[in-house]
Design a protein around this motif. Structure first.
Motif, short mmCIF file in Angstrom:
data_model
loop_
_atom_site.label_atom_id
_atom_site.label_comp_id
_atom_site.label_asym_id
_atom_site.label_seq_id
_atom_site.Cartn_x
_atom_site.Cartn_y
_atom_site.Cartn_z
N HIS A 252 -47.09 33.85 9.80
CA HIS A 252 -48.07 33.93 8.72
C HIS A 252 -49.32 34.73 9.11
CE1 HIS A 252 -45.76 31.44 6.01
NE2 HIS A 252 -45.53 30.61 7.02
N PRO A 253 -49.81 34.66 10.35
CA PRO A 253 -50.95 35.53 10.70
C PRO A 253 -50.66 37.01 10.51
CG PRO A 253 -50.69 33.80 12.34
CD PRO A 253 -49.49 33.72 11.45
N LEU A 254 -49.40 37.41 10.81
CA LEU A 254 -49.03 38.81 10.59
C LEU A 254 -49.04 39.15 9.10
CD1 LEU A 254 -46.06 39.99 12.87
CD2 LEU A 254 -48.33 41.01 12.60
N VAL A 255 -48.52 38.24 8.29
CA VAL A 255 -48.50 38.49 6.84
C VAL A 255 -49.92 38.63 6.32
CG1 VAL A 255 -47.85 37.54 4.59
CG2 VAL A 255 -46.30 37.30 6.53
N GLU A 256 -50.81 37.76 6.76
CA GLU A 256 -52.21 37.85 6.33
C GLU A 256 -52.84 39.17 6.77
OE1 GLU A 256 -53.83 35.76 4.31
OE2 GLU A 256 -51.87 34.76 4.12
N GLN A 257 -52.49 39.60 7.97
CA GLN A 257 -53.00 40.89 8.46
C GLN A 257 -52.50 42.04 7.58
OE1 GLN A 257 -52.09 41.71 12.63
NE2 GLN A 257 -52.06 43.92 12.24
N TRP A 258 -51.20 42.03 7.28
CA TRP A 258 -50.62 43.11 6.48
C TRP A 258 -51.17 43.12 5.06
CZ3 TRP A 258 -45.03 41.78 8.42
CH2 TRP A 258 -44.89 42.22 9.74
N LEU A 259 -51.50 41.95 4.53
CA LEU A 259 -52.01 41.87 3.16
C LEU A 259 -53.42 42.44 3.01
CD1 LEU A 259 -50.75 38.40 1.85
CD2 LEU A 259 -50.07 40.67 1.04
N TYR A 281 -44.40 52.88 7.84
CA TYR A 281 -44.99 51.55 7.62
C TYR A 281 -44.22 50.50 8.42
CZ TYR A 281 -47.36 47.82 5.05
OH TYR A 281 -48.12 46.72 4.71
N LEU A 282 -42.89 50.58 8.38
CA LEU A 282 -42.08 49.63 9.15
C LEU A 282 -42.39 49.73 10.63
CD1 LEU A 282 -39.83 47.51 9.47
CD2 LEU A 282 -38.21 49.43 9.60
N GLN A 283 -42.50 50.95 11.14
CA GLN A 283 -42.78 51.13 12.57
C GLN A 283 -44.11 50.49 12.95
OE1 GLN A 283 -42.47 55.41 12.84
NE2 GLN A 283 -40.27 55.37 13.27
N ASN A 284 -45.10 50.61 12.07
CA ASN A 284 -46.38 49.95 12.32
C ASN A 284 -46.23 48.43 12.32
OD1 ASN A 284 -47.76 52.38 12.52
ND2 ASN A 284 -48.27 52.44 10.35
N CYS A 285 -45.42 47.92 11.40
CA CYS A 285 -45.18 46.48 11.34
C CYS A 285 -44.50 45.99 12.61
CB CYS A 285 -44.32 46.13 10.12
SG CYS A 285 -45.15 46.31 8.52
N LEU A 286 -43.50 46.73 13.07
CA LEU A 286 -42.79 46.33 14.29
C LEU A 286 -43.72 46.37 15.51
CD1 LEU A 286 -39.40 48.23 13.76
CD2 LEU A 286 -39.84 45.79 13.45
N GLN A 287 -44.62 47.35 15.51
CA GLN A 287 -45.58 47.42 16.60
C GLN A 287 -46.53 46.23 16.58
OE1 GLN A 287 -47.58 51.19 16.78
NE2 GLN A 287 -48.90 50.62 18.50
N ASP A 288 -46.99 45.86 15.37
CA ASP A 288 -47.85 44.67 15.23
C ASP A 288 -47.14 43.41 15.69
OD1 ASP A 288 -49.83 46.28 14.13
OD2 ASP A 288 -49.31 45.80 12.06
N ALA A 289 -45.83 43.34 15.44
CA ALA A 289 -45.06 42.12 15.74
C ALA A 289 -44.85 41.92 17.23
CB ALA A 289 -43.72 42.16 15.02
N GLU A 290 -44.99 42.99 18.02
CA GLU A 290 -44.74 42.87 19.46
C GLU A 290 -45.65 41.83 20.11
OE1 GLU A 290 -45.13 46.74 21.12
OE2 GLU A 290 -43.27 47.52 20.21
N ALA A 291 -46.87 41.71 19.62
CA ALA A 291 -47.82 40.77 20.22
C ALA A 291 -47.39 39.32 20.04
CB ALA A 291 -49.21 40.98 19.61
N TYR A 292 -46.51 39.07 19.07
CA TYR A 292 -46.10 37.69 18.77
C TYR A 292 -44.73 37.36 19.36
CZ TYR A 292 -50.00 37.68 15.49
OH TYR A 292 -51.25 37.75 14.92
N GLN A 293 -44.08 38.33 20.00
CA GLN A 293 -42.77 38.12 20.65
C GLN A 293 -41.78 37.46 19.69
OE1 GLN A 293 -43.93 35.93 24.23
NE2 GLN A 293 -44.05 37.84 25.38
N LEU A 294 -41.61 38.08 18.52
CA LEU A 294 -40.74 37.51 17.50
C LEU A 294 -39.29 37.92 17.73
CD1 LEU A 294 -42.89 38.23 14.29
CD2 LEU A 294 -42.90 36.19 15.76
N SER A 295 -38.38 37.04 17.35
CA SER A 295 -36.96 37.37 17.36
C SER A 295 -36.65 38.27 16.16
CB SER A 295 -36.11 36.09 17.26
OG SER A 295 -36.24 35.52 15.96
N PRO A 296 -35.49 38.96 16.15
CA PRO A 296 -35.13 39.76 14.98
C PRO A 296 -35.14 38.96 13.68
CG PRO A 296 -33.72 40.35 16.81
CD PRO A 296 -34.55 39.18 17.27
N ALA A 297 -34.65 37.72 13.72
CA ALA A 297 -34.66 36.88 12.51
C ALA A 297 -36.09 36.57 12.08
CB ALA A 297 -33.88 35.60 12.76
#
Length: 400
Positions: A252-259, A281-297
């Motif tokens: 959810h923090p990522l979603v709030e950031q993207w919004l 845009y997707l590449q930027n999202c994937l880069q943002d997600a690296e900090a949260y160590q998210l799984s593909p799902a």
């Protein structure tokens, strides 16, 4: 009148074709869906379209060849959908969008192009000047008409753009005709590659049509499909029923950031496309997600949450009040996880699909362009200025 509606959306999945019987005038029309089918693009053609949408350069000769190839594929789809049925009188073809630019408050500078000659009797406006929108759909109607022998209406967006509109979304007037309710305010939410909404007040309200609103809400399936292809190393092209996303947890923090992205806070009328919500845009999202160590799902769940949250955010930000019902359509309406997330965020507002009120959710956009072609034939305006921002109602489409 029997009309064929054809469209390939921003997901570039294939050509949706609808064979439709239409009767009545203006908003008082009735339709019957006789046949419907989706005809996939040949893989090389789809890959070429996606590359062009992503900004790949091509020569004018290559552009002409691509335009003809798309038109041929649309014409073949129109012929196939009629097999076993009496023929159509008119085809309404949206074509394939490869570029969309909303109107700009400031355009190019005259001096930049050497066109600011003030010695002419009618000098150009001072620099910089407002710039009309621009939207390019390939698959020209003249080729479709030539190959099928059927009168074809195409290039629907141009007339609305010419009077200052976005040329999008064009479906709200059709939604008003087919899905309005006397007592109930509704949001008709299409989830294709890009999401768009039509807010339809109850018909009992005075001047109800003037109160109707519509705009592009933001990403629909575009980011999800791109992410699925990336995360599966090309073995999948979409998340069937949203099952993969449902196995993860949204961040959810990522979603709030993207919004916080500017588009979500821009008031309607507004429109967007892959130019914004695409590969970069997707590449930027994937880069943002690296900090949260998210799984593909988890990544897919988070992107799905962005689509759901951006839809609901736009309702809460730009509608006079929440609707009494939301009706989903388009490919995203089959994503059960996405539907559940929209329902969760809207709480007590029921979220259904247009099938539940008698209009096929998978082919509603193709039906819409059949209706727009019918209205063009009948001399009825097809745009809705409160949705597109145009100065006036106009006839939509060029006849070949």
């Amino acid at each position: 009148m029997r009309v064929i509606g054809l469209i390939s959306g921003t997901s570039v999945d294939g050509i949706d074709a609808a064979l439709v019987d239409i009767s009545g005038t203006d908003l008082d029309i009735e339709i019957e869906l006789v046949a419907s089918a989706t005809y996939p693009y040949p893989t090389p053609l789809r890959e070429r379209i996606l590359a062009v949408c992503a900004g790949e350069a091509l020569s004018m000769a290559e552009l002409a060849e691509l335009d003809d190839a798309i038109a041929y594929t649309f014409a073949r789809s129109a012929q196939n959908i009629q097999l076993g049925h009496s023929p159509a009188s008119v085809i309404g073809s949206h074509g394939q969008t490869v570029y969309h630019r909303p109107p700009q408050k400031e355009g190019i500078g005259n001096r930049e192009w050497g066109i600011g000659n003030t010695t002419t009797p009618y000098p150009l406006p001072p620099t910089p000047y407002p710039l009309l929108g621009y939207s390019l759909q390939l698959g020209r109607g003249a080729v479709i008409a030539h190959l099928t022998g059927i009168k074809t209406v195409s290039n629907f967006r141009a007339a609305d753009i010419a009077v200052g509109g976005h040329g999008a979304p064009l479906v709200p007037r059709i939604d008003a005709a087919l899905l309005s309710d006397f007592n109930e305010g509704r949001c008709i939410q299409n989830i294709g590659g890009i999401g768009n909404v039509a807010y339809i007040p109850p018909r009992r309200d005075s001047n109800w049509l003037e109160k109707l609103r519509g705009w592009d809400t933001g990403p629909g399936n575009s980011l999800l499909d791109l992410a699925v292809e990336h995360l599966s190393s090309g073995t999948k092209t979409y998340d069937e029923n949203g099952a993969w996303a449902a196995s993860g947890n949204p961040c959810h923090p990522l979603v709030e950031q993207w919004l916080t992205q500017d588009y979500f806070h821009l008031p309607p009328p507004k429109s967007t496309g892959r130019e914004l919500f695409g590969v970069s845009y997707l590449q930027n999202c994937l880069q943002d997600a690296e900090a949260y160590q998210l799984s593909p799902a988890d990544i897919l769940a988070t992107l799905t949450e962005l689509t759901a949250a951006s839809i609901v955010h736009s309702y809460r930000s730009f509608l006079p009040q929440l609707p009494q019902r939301v009706l989903l359509c388009g490919g995203g309406s089959r994503n059960l996880y996405l539907k559940a997330r929209i329902q969760h965020l809207l709480d007590s507002v029921p979220v259904m699909i247009t099938d539940d009120v008698g209009l096929n959710a998978d082919f509603k956009e193709a039906i819409a362009f059949a209706v727009l072609a019918y209205w063009r034939y009948m001399g009825t305006p097809g745009n809705l200025p409160t949705a597109t921002g145009a100065r006036q109602e106009v006839l939509l489409g060029e006849v070949s």
